[in-house]
Design an enzyme around this catalytic site. Structure first.
Site, PDB file in Angstrom:
ATOM      1  N   TYR A 125     -10.737  -0.150  16.965  1.00 45.46           N
ATOM      2  CA  TYR A 125     -11.011  -0.074  15.522  1.00 45.46           C
ATOM      3  C   TYR A 125     -11.810   1.174  15.157  1.00 45.46           C
ATOM      4  O   TYR A 125     -11.652   1.694  14.046  1.00 45.46           O
ATOM      5  CB  TYR A 125     -11.658  -1.369  15.010  1.00 45.46           C
ATOM      6  N   CYS A 184     -29.963  -8.917  12.733  1.00 46.29           N
ATOM      7  CA  CYS A 184     -30.537  -9.761  13.793  1.00 46.29           C
ATOM      8  C   CYS A 184     -30.578  -9.041  15.146  1.00 46.29           C
ATOM      9  O   CYS A 184     -30.975  -9.620  16.144  1.00 46.29           O
ATOM     10  CB  CYS A 184     -29.766 -11.070  13.914  1.00 46.29           C
ATOM     11  N   HIS A 226      -6.311  -9.566   5.241  1.00 44.47           N
ATOM     12  CA  HIS A 226      -6.613  -9.482   6.678  1.00 44.47           C
ATOM     13  C   HIS A 226      -7.849  -8.654   6.991  1.00 44.47           C
ATOM     14  O   HIS A 226      -8.001  -8.180   8.121  1.00 44.47           O
ATOM     15  CB  HIS A 226      -5.388  -8.941   7.433  1.00 44.47           C
ATOM     16  N   ASN A 234      -2.857  -5.024   4.531  1.00 43.87           N
ATOM     17  CA  ASN A 234      -3.386  -3.837   5.205  1.00 43.87           C
ATOM     18  C   ASN A 234      -4.907  -3.850   5.245  1.00 43.87           C
ATOM     19  O   ASN A 234      -5.563  -4.346   4.334  1.00 43.87           O
ATOM     20  CB  ASN A 234      -2.896  -2.566   4.508  1.00 43.87           C
ATOM     21  N   LEU A 281      12.249  -0.814   4.863  1.00 45.76           N
ATOM     22  CA  LEU A 281      13.196   0.218   5.307  1.00 45.76           C
ATOM     23  C   LEU A 281      14.566  -0.379   5.583  1.00 45.76           C
ATOM     24  O   LEU A 281      15.591   0.245   5.339  1.00 45.76           O
ATOM     25  CB  LEU A 281      12.683   0.898   6.573  1.00 45.76           C
ATOM     26  N   THR A 323       6.611  -5.021   4.445  1.00 49.09           N
ATOM     27  CA  THR A 323       6.143  -6.017   5.413  1.00 49.09           C
ATOM     28  C   THR A 323       7.337  -6.735   6.035  1.00 49.09           C
ATOM     29  O   THR A 323       8.308  -7.037   5.346  1.00 49.09           O
ATOM     30  CB  THR A 323       5.175  -7.035   4.777  1.00 49.09           C
ATOM     31  N   ASP A 373      -6.489  -0.888   5.674  1.00 49.18           N
ATOM     32  CA  ASP A 373      -6.920   0.442   5.242  1.00 49.18           C
ATOM     33  C   ASP A 373      -7.369   0.400   3.778  1.00 49.18           C
ATOM     34  O   ASP A 373      -7.237  -0.630   3.111  1.00 49.18           O
ATOM     35  CB  ASP A 373      -5.793   1.469   5.467  1.00 49.18           C
TER      36      ASP A 373
HETATM   37  P1  NAD Z   1       4.959  -4.604  10.295  1.00 51.98           P
HETATM   38  O1  NAD Z   1       4.490  -3.401  11.018  1.00 51.98           O
HETATM   39  O2  NAD Z   1       5.222  -5.826  11.057  1.00 51.98           O
HETATM   40  O3  NAD Z   1       6.288  -4.239   9.477  1.00 51.98           O
HETATM   41  C1  NAD Z   1       6.404  -3.072   8.738  1.00 51.98           C
HETATM   42  C2  NAD Z   1       7.455  -3.263   7.654  1.00 51.98           C
HETATM   43  O4  NAD Z   1       7.396  -2.131   6.797  1.00 51.98           O
HETATM   44  C3  NAD Z   1       8.886  -3.349   8.166  1.00 51.98           C
HETATM   45  O5  NAD Z   1       9.548  -4.370   7.449  1.00 51.98           O
HETATM   46  C4  NAD Z   1       9.493  -1.970   7.825  1.00 51.98           C
HETATM   47  O6  NAD Z   1      10.863  -2.031   7.441  1.00 51.98           O
HETATM   48  C5  NAD Z   1       8.674  -1.584   6.632  1.00 51.98           C
HETATM   49  N1  NAD Z   1       8.481  -0.135   6.511  1.00 51.98           N
HETATM   50  C6  NAD Z   1       8.159   0.768   7.475  1.00 51.98           C
HETATM   51  N2  NAD Z   1       8.031   2.000   6.949  1.00 51.98           N
HETATM   52  C7  NAD Z   1       8.271   1.860   5.618  1.00 51.98           C
HETATM   53  C8  NAD Z   1       8.294   2.762   4.524  1.00 51.98           C
HETATM   54  N3  NAD Z   1       8.040   4.075   4.684  1.00 51.98           N
HETATM   55  N4  NAD Z   1       8.594   2.271   3.298  1.00 51.98           N
HETATM   56  C9  NAD Z   1       8.877   0.960   3.109  1.00 51.98           C
HETATM   57  N5  NAD Z   1       8.863   0.055   4.099  1.00 51.98           N
HETATM   58  C10 NAD Z   1       8.567   0.501   5.334  1.00 51.98           C
HETATM   59  O7  NAD Z   1       3.890  -4.826   9.147  1.00 51.98           O
HETATM   60  P2  NAD Z   1       3.282  -6.129   8.443  1.00 51.98           P
HETATM   61  O8  NAD Z   1       4.364  -7.092   8.105  1.00 51.98           O
HETATM   62  O9  NAD Z   1       2.391  -5.626   7.381  1.00 51.98           O
HETATM   63  O10 NAD Z   1       2.411  -6.849   9.561  1.00 51.98           O
HETATM   64  C11 NAD Z   1       1.521  -6.104  10.277  1.00 51.98           C
HETATM   65  C12 NAD Z   1       0.104  -6.670  10.339  1.00 51.98           C
HETATM   66  O11 NAD Z   1      -0.640  -5.643  10.981  1.00 51.98           O
HETATM   67  C13 NAD Z   1      -0.561  -6.861   9.011  1.00 51.98           C
HETATM   68  O12 NAD Z   1      -1.142  -8.107   9.027  1.00 51.98           O
HETATM   69  C14 NAD Z   1      -1.652  -5.799   8.939  1.00 51.98           C
HETATM   70  O13 NAD Z   1      -2.918  -6.374   8.740  1.00 51.98           O
HETATM   71  C15 NAD Z   1      -1.700  -5.145  10.292  1.00 51.98           C
HETATM   72  N6  NAD Z   1      -1.528  -3.687  10.222  1.00 51.98           N
HETATM   73  C16 NAD Z   1      -2.149  -3.010   9.234  1.00 51.98           C
HETATM   74  C17 NAD Z   1      -1.982  -1.636   9.107  1.00 51.98           C
HETATM   75  C18 NAD Z   1      -2.683  -0.943   7.963  1.00 51.98           C
HETATM   76  O14 NAD Z   1      -3.706  -1.428   7.480  1.00 51.98           O
HETATM   77  N7  NAD Z   1      -2.181   0.187   7.454  1.00 51.98           N
HETATM   78  C19 NAD Z   1      -1.184  -0.943  10.013  1.00 51.98           C
HETATM   79  C20 NAD Z   1      -0.559  -1.658  11.059  1.00 51.98           C
HETATM   80  C21 NAD Z   1      -0.751  -3.046  11.137  1.00 51.98           C
HETATM   81 ZN    ZN Z   2     -26.584 -10.376  13.165  1.00 57.76          ZN
END
Ligand code: NAD
Ligand code: ZN
Length: 261
Positions: A64, A149, A117, A100, A227, A191, A102
């Site tokens: 992280y 703490c 999340h 996300n 995508l 997603t 971020d």
């Molecule tokens: P995932 O990685 O499982 O799926 C990504 C999805 O985004 C796919 O369906 C794909 O087709 C689509 N995609 C990829 N590039 C794209 C684009 N340029 N435009 C449109 N669609 C696009 O992601 P998820 O379902 O969000 O699950 C991942 C978990 O991981 C989440 O719970 C999240 O908290 C965490 N995560 C977060 C981040 C972040 O904060 N940026 C990054 C990676 C994972």
């Molecule tokens: Zn503490």
């Protein structure tokens, strides 16, 4: 963002935008899928699981820390900016919800984002329940402690791990109550729909012989942008689908709202 319950009999119309990792992909942050179920080359079970994080404490912080440093070096893309314009236009009628961790929606100007999340820029302590902002800084596992703490091993990133509690889901469920209004619009962006099964939240499945069909159970209009098609979303339950990059889909969805909301 504390989303209120909808009126049971007559919910007002709302625009609900729910995003995932794909929204931030074009800013240079990897999705899970990019790397075949790995997140930046790490197994999810090693760096993002309620059962393993204490044993992998150093690795979890390193992972992280890297994500936070990376976040400081990327910028919101056109899709984040479009969501910001939509939120600015429809204000309290629009709920922006993301999986996300971020802060790119906030940096694009969205004033209220429900993070399902957690948040990369926050830390928490399981010893005393304190939480604090770490911004884009690293947590130094040698010297840093909980500021309240002084616990070392109780400190973790404020991220919802697999197998852990996700208290913000309650507010997402409240937002989905507004989908009983047929004027409402649900927009799902970037997603896979497997971490949270959005499909099961808005549809039911029937099986006749060997034919599986999906039927939308909400009255609202529904829009999907990914995508590509995947097994977790049936096209049958969406009024509009955009299988393309979020940076080109979102401006089209913005226009769709202007014409149809
Ligand atoms: P995932 O990685 O499982 O799926 C990504 C999805 O985004 C796919 O369906 C794909 O087709 C689509 N995609 C990829 N590039 C794209 C684009 N340029 N435009 C449109 N669609 C696009 O992601 P998820 O379902 O969000 O699950 C991942 C978990 O991981 C989440 O719970 C999240 O908290 C965490 N995560 C977060 C981040 C972040 O904060 N940026 C990054 C990676 C994972
Ligand atoms: Zn503490």
């Amino acid at each position: 963002m504390l989303i209120p319950h909808a009126s049971y009999t007559n919910p007002e119309k709302r625009i609900i935008i729910i995003s995932g990792a794909g929204l931030s992909a074009e800013s240079g942050i990897s999705t899970f899928r990019d790397s075949d179920g790995l997140w930046e080359n790490h197994k999810i079970t090693d760096v993002c699981h309620e059962m393993t994080w204490k044993n992998n404490w150093e690795l979890v912080h390193k992972f992280y820390n890297d994500r936070r440093v990376q976040l400081a070096s990327v910028e919101p893309n056109e899709a984040h900016k479009t969501i910001s314009r939509i939120k600015e236009k429809y204000k309290d009628e629009c709920y922006v919800i993301t999986q996300n961790v971020d802060d790119l929606l906030e940096r694009a100007g969205v004033n209220e984002v429900l993070h399902l999340h957690g948040n990369l820029k926050k830390m928490e302590c399981i010893s005393c329940a304190h939480n604090w902002d770490i911004e884009y800084k690293k947590f130094d596992t040698e010297t840093d402690r909980c500021p309240k703490c002084n616990s070392k091993k109780g400190v973790r990133p404020s991220i919802v791990f697999f197998g852990g509690q996700a208290p913000m889901y309650n507010y997402m469920h409240r937002a989905l109550e507004y989908l009983e209004n047929k004027e409402s619009v649900l927009i799902i962006v970037g997603t896979m729909g497997n971490v949270i099964s959005f499909q099961s939240l808005i549809s039911r499945e029937t099986i006749k012989g060997n034919q599986v069909a999906h039927h939308k159970t909400v009255r609202a209009r529904t829009i999907l942008n990914n995508l590509e098609e995947n097994e977790y979303f049936s096209n049958d339950i969406f009024d509009e689908t955009f299988y393309e990059k979020a940076t080109t889909a979102l401006p089209k969805i913005e226009k769709w709202l202007e014409e149809n909301y």
